[in-house]
Design a protein around this motif. Sequence first.
Motif, PDB file in Angstrom:
ATOM      1  N   CYS A 121       8.406  -6.256  -6.585  1.00 38.44           N
ATOM      2  CA  CYS A 121       9.718  -6.044  -7.371  1.00 38.44           C
ATOM      3  C   CYS A 121       9.401  -5.267  -8.476  1.00 38.44           C
ATOM      4  O   CYS A 121      10.064  -4.348  -8.840  1.00 38.44           O
ATOM      5  CB  CYS A 121      10.458  -7.142  -7.390  1.00 38.44           C
ATOM      6  SG  CYS A 121      12.164  -6.952  -8.122  1.00 38.44           S
ATOM      7  N   ASN A 122       8.257  -5.722  -9.276  1.00 37.01           N
ATOM      8  CA  ASN A 122       7.945  -5.101 -10.537  1.00 37.01           C
ATOM      9  C   ASN A 122       7.274  -3.586 -10.305  1.00 37.01           C
ATOM     10  O   ASN A 122       7.451  -2.827 -11.227  1.00 37.01           O
ATOM     11  CB  ASN A 122       6.844  -5.922 -11.304  1.00 37.01           C
ATOM     12  CG  ASN A 122       7.544  -7.093 -12.021  1.00 37.01           C
ATOM     13  OD1 ASN A 122       8.269  -6.773 -13.020  1.00 37.01           O
ATOM     14  ND2 ASN A 122       7.545  -8.250 -11.359  1.00 37.01           N
ATOM     15  N   PHE A 123       6.735  -3.540  -9.330  1.00 35.68           N
ATOM     16  CA  PHE A 123       6.026  -2.109  -8.948  1.00 35.68           C
ATOM     17  C   PHE A 123       7.175  -1.148  -8.484  1.00 35.68           C
ATOM     18  O   PHE A 123       7.260   0.007  -9.366  1.00 35.68           O
ATOM     19  CB  PHE A 123       4.880  -2.501  -7.616  1.00 35.68           C
ATOM     20  CG  PHE A 123       4.129  -1.157  -7.643  1.00 35.68           C
ATOM     21  CD1 PHE A 123       3.321  -0.716  -8.662  1.00 35.68           C
ATOM     22  CD2 PHE A 123       3.952  -0.768  -6.340  1.00 35.68           C
ATOM     23  CE1 PHE A 123       2.608   0.556  -8.330  1.00 35.68           C
ATOM     24  CE2 PHE A 123       2.901   0.332  -6.136  1.00 35.68           C
ATOM     25  CZ  PHE A 123       2.298   0.785  -7.118  1.00 35.68           C
ATOM     26  N   ILE A 124       8.275  -1.663  -7.826  1.00 35.15           N
ATOM     27  CA  ILE A 124       9.338  -0.720  -7.531  1.00 35.15           C
ATOM     28  C   ILE A 124      10.058  -0.601  -8.786  1.00 35.15           C
ATOM     29  O   ILE A 124      10.485   0.676  -9.204  1.00 35.15           O
ATOM     30  CB  ILE A 124      10.193  -1.253  -6.370  1.00 35.15           C
ATOM     31  CG1 ILE A 124       9.417  -1.715  -5.497  1.00 35.15           C
ATOM     32  CG2 ILE A 124      11.629  -0.549  -6.198  1.00 35.15           C
ATOM     33  CD1 ILE A 124      10.304  -2.496  -4.195  1.00 35.15           C
ATOM     34  N   LYS A 125      10.266  -1.500  -9.743  1.00 35.05           N
ATOM     35  CA  LYS A 125      10.930  -1.497 -10.889  1.00 35.05           C
ATOM     36  C   LYS A 125      10.186  -0.228 -11.664  1.00 35.05           C
ATOM     37  O   LYS A 125      10.985   0.502 -12.411  1.00 35.05           O
ATOM     38  CB  LYS A 125      10.921  -2.642 -11.569  1.00 35.05           C
ATOM     39  CG  LYS A 125      11.672  -2.579 -12.925  1.00 35.05           C
ATOM     40  CD  LYS A 125      12.933  -3.004 -12.901  1.00 35.05           C
ATOM     41  CE  LYS A 125      13.677  -2.999 -14.330  1.00 35.05           C
ATOM     42  NZ  LYS A 125      15.070  -3.056 -14.257  1.00 35.05           N
ATOM     43  N   SER A 126       8.923  -0.103 -11.680  1.00 36.52           N
ATOM     44  CA  SER A 126       8.216   0.745 -12.553  1.00 36.52           C
ATOM     45  C   SER A 126       8.558   2.193 -12.174  1.00 36.52           C
ATOM     46  O   SER A 126       8.079   3.011 -12.806  1.00 36.52           O
ATOM     47  CB  SER A 126       6.575   0.676 -12.534  1.00 36.52           C
ATOM     48  OG  SER A 126       6.210   0.938 -11.409  1.00 36.52           O
ATOM     49  N   VAL A 183       0.710  -1.264   0.035  1.00 34.49           N
ATOM     50  CA  VAL A 183       0.012   0.081  -0.091  1.00 34.49           C
ATOM     51  C   VAL A 183       0.685   1.217  -0.127  1.00 34.49           C
ATOM     52  O   VAL A 183       0.268   2.188  -0.668  1.00 34.49           O
ATOM     53  CB  VAL A 183      -1.099   0.031   1.188  1.00 34.49           C
ATOM     54  CG1 VAL A 183      -2.104  -1.125   1.040  1.00 34.49           C
ATOM     55  CG2 VAL A 183      -0.392  -0.013   2.391  1.00 34.49           C
ATOM     56  N   GLN A 184       1.738   1.252   0.875  1.00 30.77           N
ATOM     57  CA  GLN A 184       2.574   2.510   0.709  1.00 30.77           C
ATOM     58  C   GLN A 184       3.712   2.861  -0.366  1.00 30.77           C
ATOM     59  O   GLN A 184       3.969   4.020  -0.695  1.00 30.77           O
ATOM     60  CB  GLN A 184       3.583   2.586   2.221  1.00 30.77           C
ATOM     61  CG  GLN A 184       2.818   2.732   3.297  1.00 30.77           C
ATOM     62  CD  GLN A 184       3.654   2.459   4.454  1.00 30.77           C
ATOM     63  OE1 GLN A 184       4.570   1.742   4.390  1.00 30.77           O
ATOM     64  NE2 GLN A 184       2.988   2.917   5.689  1.00 30.77           N
ATOM     65  N   LEU A 185       3.933   1.852  -1.193  1.00 31.56           N
ATOM     66  CA  LEU A 185       4.743   1.968  -2.153  1.00 31.56           C
ATOM     67  C   LEU A 185       4.291   2.914  -3.306  1.00 31.56           C
ATOM     68  O   LEU A 185       5.253   3.526  -3.870  1.00 31.56           O
ATOM     69  CB  LEU A 185       5.132   0.729  -2.745  1.00 31.56           C
ATOM     70  CG  LEU A 185       6.133  -0.360  -2.314  1.00 31.56           C
ATOM     71  CD1 LEU A 185       6.287  -1.383  -3.092  1.00 31.56           C
ATOM     72  CD2 LEU A 185       7.693   0.664  -2.412  1.00 31.56           C
ATOM     73  N   GLU A 186       3.323   3.153  -3.467  1.00 30.24           N
ATOM     74  CA  GLU A 186       2.800   4.058  -4.528  1.00 30.24           C
ATOM     75  C   GLU A 186       2.950   5.483  -4.018  1.00 30.24           C
ATOM     76  O   GLU A 186       3.407   6.294  -4.726  1.00 30.24           O
ATOM     77  CB  GLU A 186       1.200   3.840  -5.004  1.00 30.24           C
ATOM     78  CG  GLU A 186       0.698   4.719  -5.999  1.00 30.24           C
ATOM     79  CD  GLU A 186      -0.313   4.041  -6.874  1.00 30.24           C
ATOM     80  OE1 GLU A 186      -1.166   3.541  -6.195  1.00 30.24           O
ATOM     81  OE2 GLU A 186      -0.267   4.438  -8.132  1.00 30.24           O
ATOM     82  N   ALA A 187       2.512   5.842  -2.648  1.00 28.16           N
ATOM     83  CA  ALA A 187       2.552   7.201  -2.192  1.00 28.16           C
ATOM     84  C   ALA A 187       4.122   7.550  -2.275  1.00 28.16           C
ATOM     85  O   ALA A 187       4.714   8.535  -2.292  1.00 28.16           O
ATOM     86  CB  ALA A 187       1.929   7.249  -0.962  1.00 28.16           C
ATOM     87  N   ASP A 188       4.944   6.528  -1.767  1.00 27.10           N
ATOM     88  CA  ASP A 188       6.313   6.757  -1.714  1.00 27.10           C
ATOM     89  C   ASP A 188       7.315   6.549  -2.695  1.00 27.10           C
ATOM     90  O   ASP A 188       8.578   6.452  -2.945  1.00 27.10           O
ATOM     91  CB  ASP A 188       6.932   5.793  -0.432  1.00 27.10           C
ATOM     92  CG  ASP A 188       6.410   6.110   0.915  1.00 27.10           C
ATOM     93  OD1 ASP A 188       5.414   7.303   0.914  1.00 27.10           O
ATOM     94  OD2 ASP A 188       6.430   5.320   1.954  1.00 27.10           O
ATOM     95  N   LYS A 189       6.446   6.195  -4.038  1.00 29.78           N
ATOM     96  CA  LYS A 189       7.243   6.328  -5.161  1.00 29.78           C
ATOM     97  C   LYS A 189       8.322   5.369  -5.483  1.00 29.78           C
ATOM     98  O   LYS A 189       9.386   5.519  -5.942  1.00 29.78           O
ATOM     99  CB  LYS A 189       7.608   7.788  -5.726  1.00 29.78           C
ATOM    100  CG  LYS A 189       6.428   8.740  -6.068  1.00 29.78           C
ATOM    101  CD  LYS A 189       7.054   9.933  -6.565  1.00 29.78           C
ATOM    102  CE  LYS A 189       5.703  10.738  -7.244  1.00 29.78           C
ATOM    103  NZ  LYS A 189       4.722  11.120  -6.019  1.00 29.78           N
ATOM    104  N   GLY A 190       7.894   4.118  -4.818  1.00 29.98           N
ATOM    105  CA  GLY A 190       8.940   3.057  -5.126  1.00 29.98           C
ATOM    106  C   GLY A 190      10.006   3.139  -4.085  1.00 29.98           C
ATOM    107  O   GLY A 190      11.285   2.428  -4.307  1.00 29.98           O
TER     108      GLY A 190
END
Length: 304
Positions: A168-173, A98-105
Amino acid sequence: MSFENLIRDVYLKIKNTEDPGEMASYIPELSKVDPTNFGVHISTINQINFGTGNCYDKFSIQSIAKVLALVLAYRLVGAEIWKRVGVEPSGTAFNSLVQLEADKGIPRNPFLNAGAIVVSDILVSNLKNPKEDFIDFVRSISKNPALEYSNIIAQSEKNVGYRNVALCNFIKSYGQIENDPSDVLDFYYDLCSLEMSCKELSELFLFLANNGRDIKTNRSVLSESQSKRINALMQTCGFYDESGEFAFKVGLPGKSGVGGGIIAIHPDQYAIAVWSPKLNKKGNSLKGMKFLEEFTTRSELSIF
Ligand code: GLN
């Protein structure tokens, strides 16, 4: 009371209590472990070593290995690491997206799966042969050439690692993973598959109770300041959304894994490892936490 007698006493008391916890069945191989295993081992800076129960049996240390990955990455890239991963507790589950999107990876901290995947990426970028070099590092700081990954556990997790693939893919994006996600994840699964006994764990982690120095050789694994920072992160983030509860009840820096292990550090005193495979709802060893709560309460030693 001596540590030995106190550990014996608390062990027997907790061993005989009911355990409503559950095994980490989302990794199929982990659910095959005997749930009645229960071991404890302490290593002190005065060189007392004592253990009881299943303290010599190896188990899957899972997320406890994230500390070792962070230690090696910190040695390799220094403070640069904090550009890629934060130092804030998350208040979310270990595998949360959940937080990864707000925190931009940029994951909140290195002990969430997301954070450890970024640390894995740093190691894959900076090591020639990441899998071999990492185990060599762990063997060298522990002076224990017998330490190994478990290919069976790593493969079992890889077969069902849908959330970690997503993370991993979300962070890569966001451009925050440098390498091919499948290479990063293979390294991450190997990392989490490391096996150790409570005895091996408490001996290995003792340098964090000794300002980053190996107790026998006095050689630095980390600088004093780096070692304090790793302990600070274990204190604030080592138990995911139960880190506050662990600080409140146990009061030591520590790290758990879904294999049911916990390592806890009392700076300038000791490292203690506990293993009991059944987990509470937050993914931390139920009896392990109970043991440590009683142990630190009755020993009346605290960092606070
Ligand atoms: N390998 C596990 C996972 O990625 C580690 C989780 C844990 O020990 N908390 O889900």
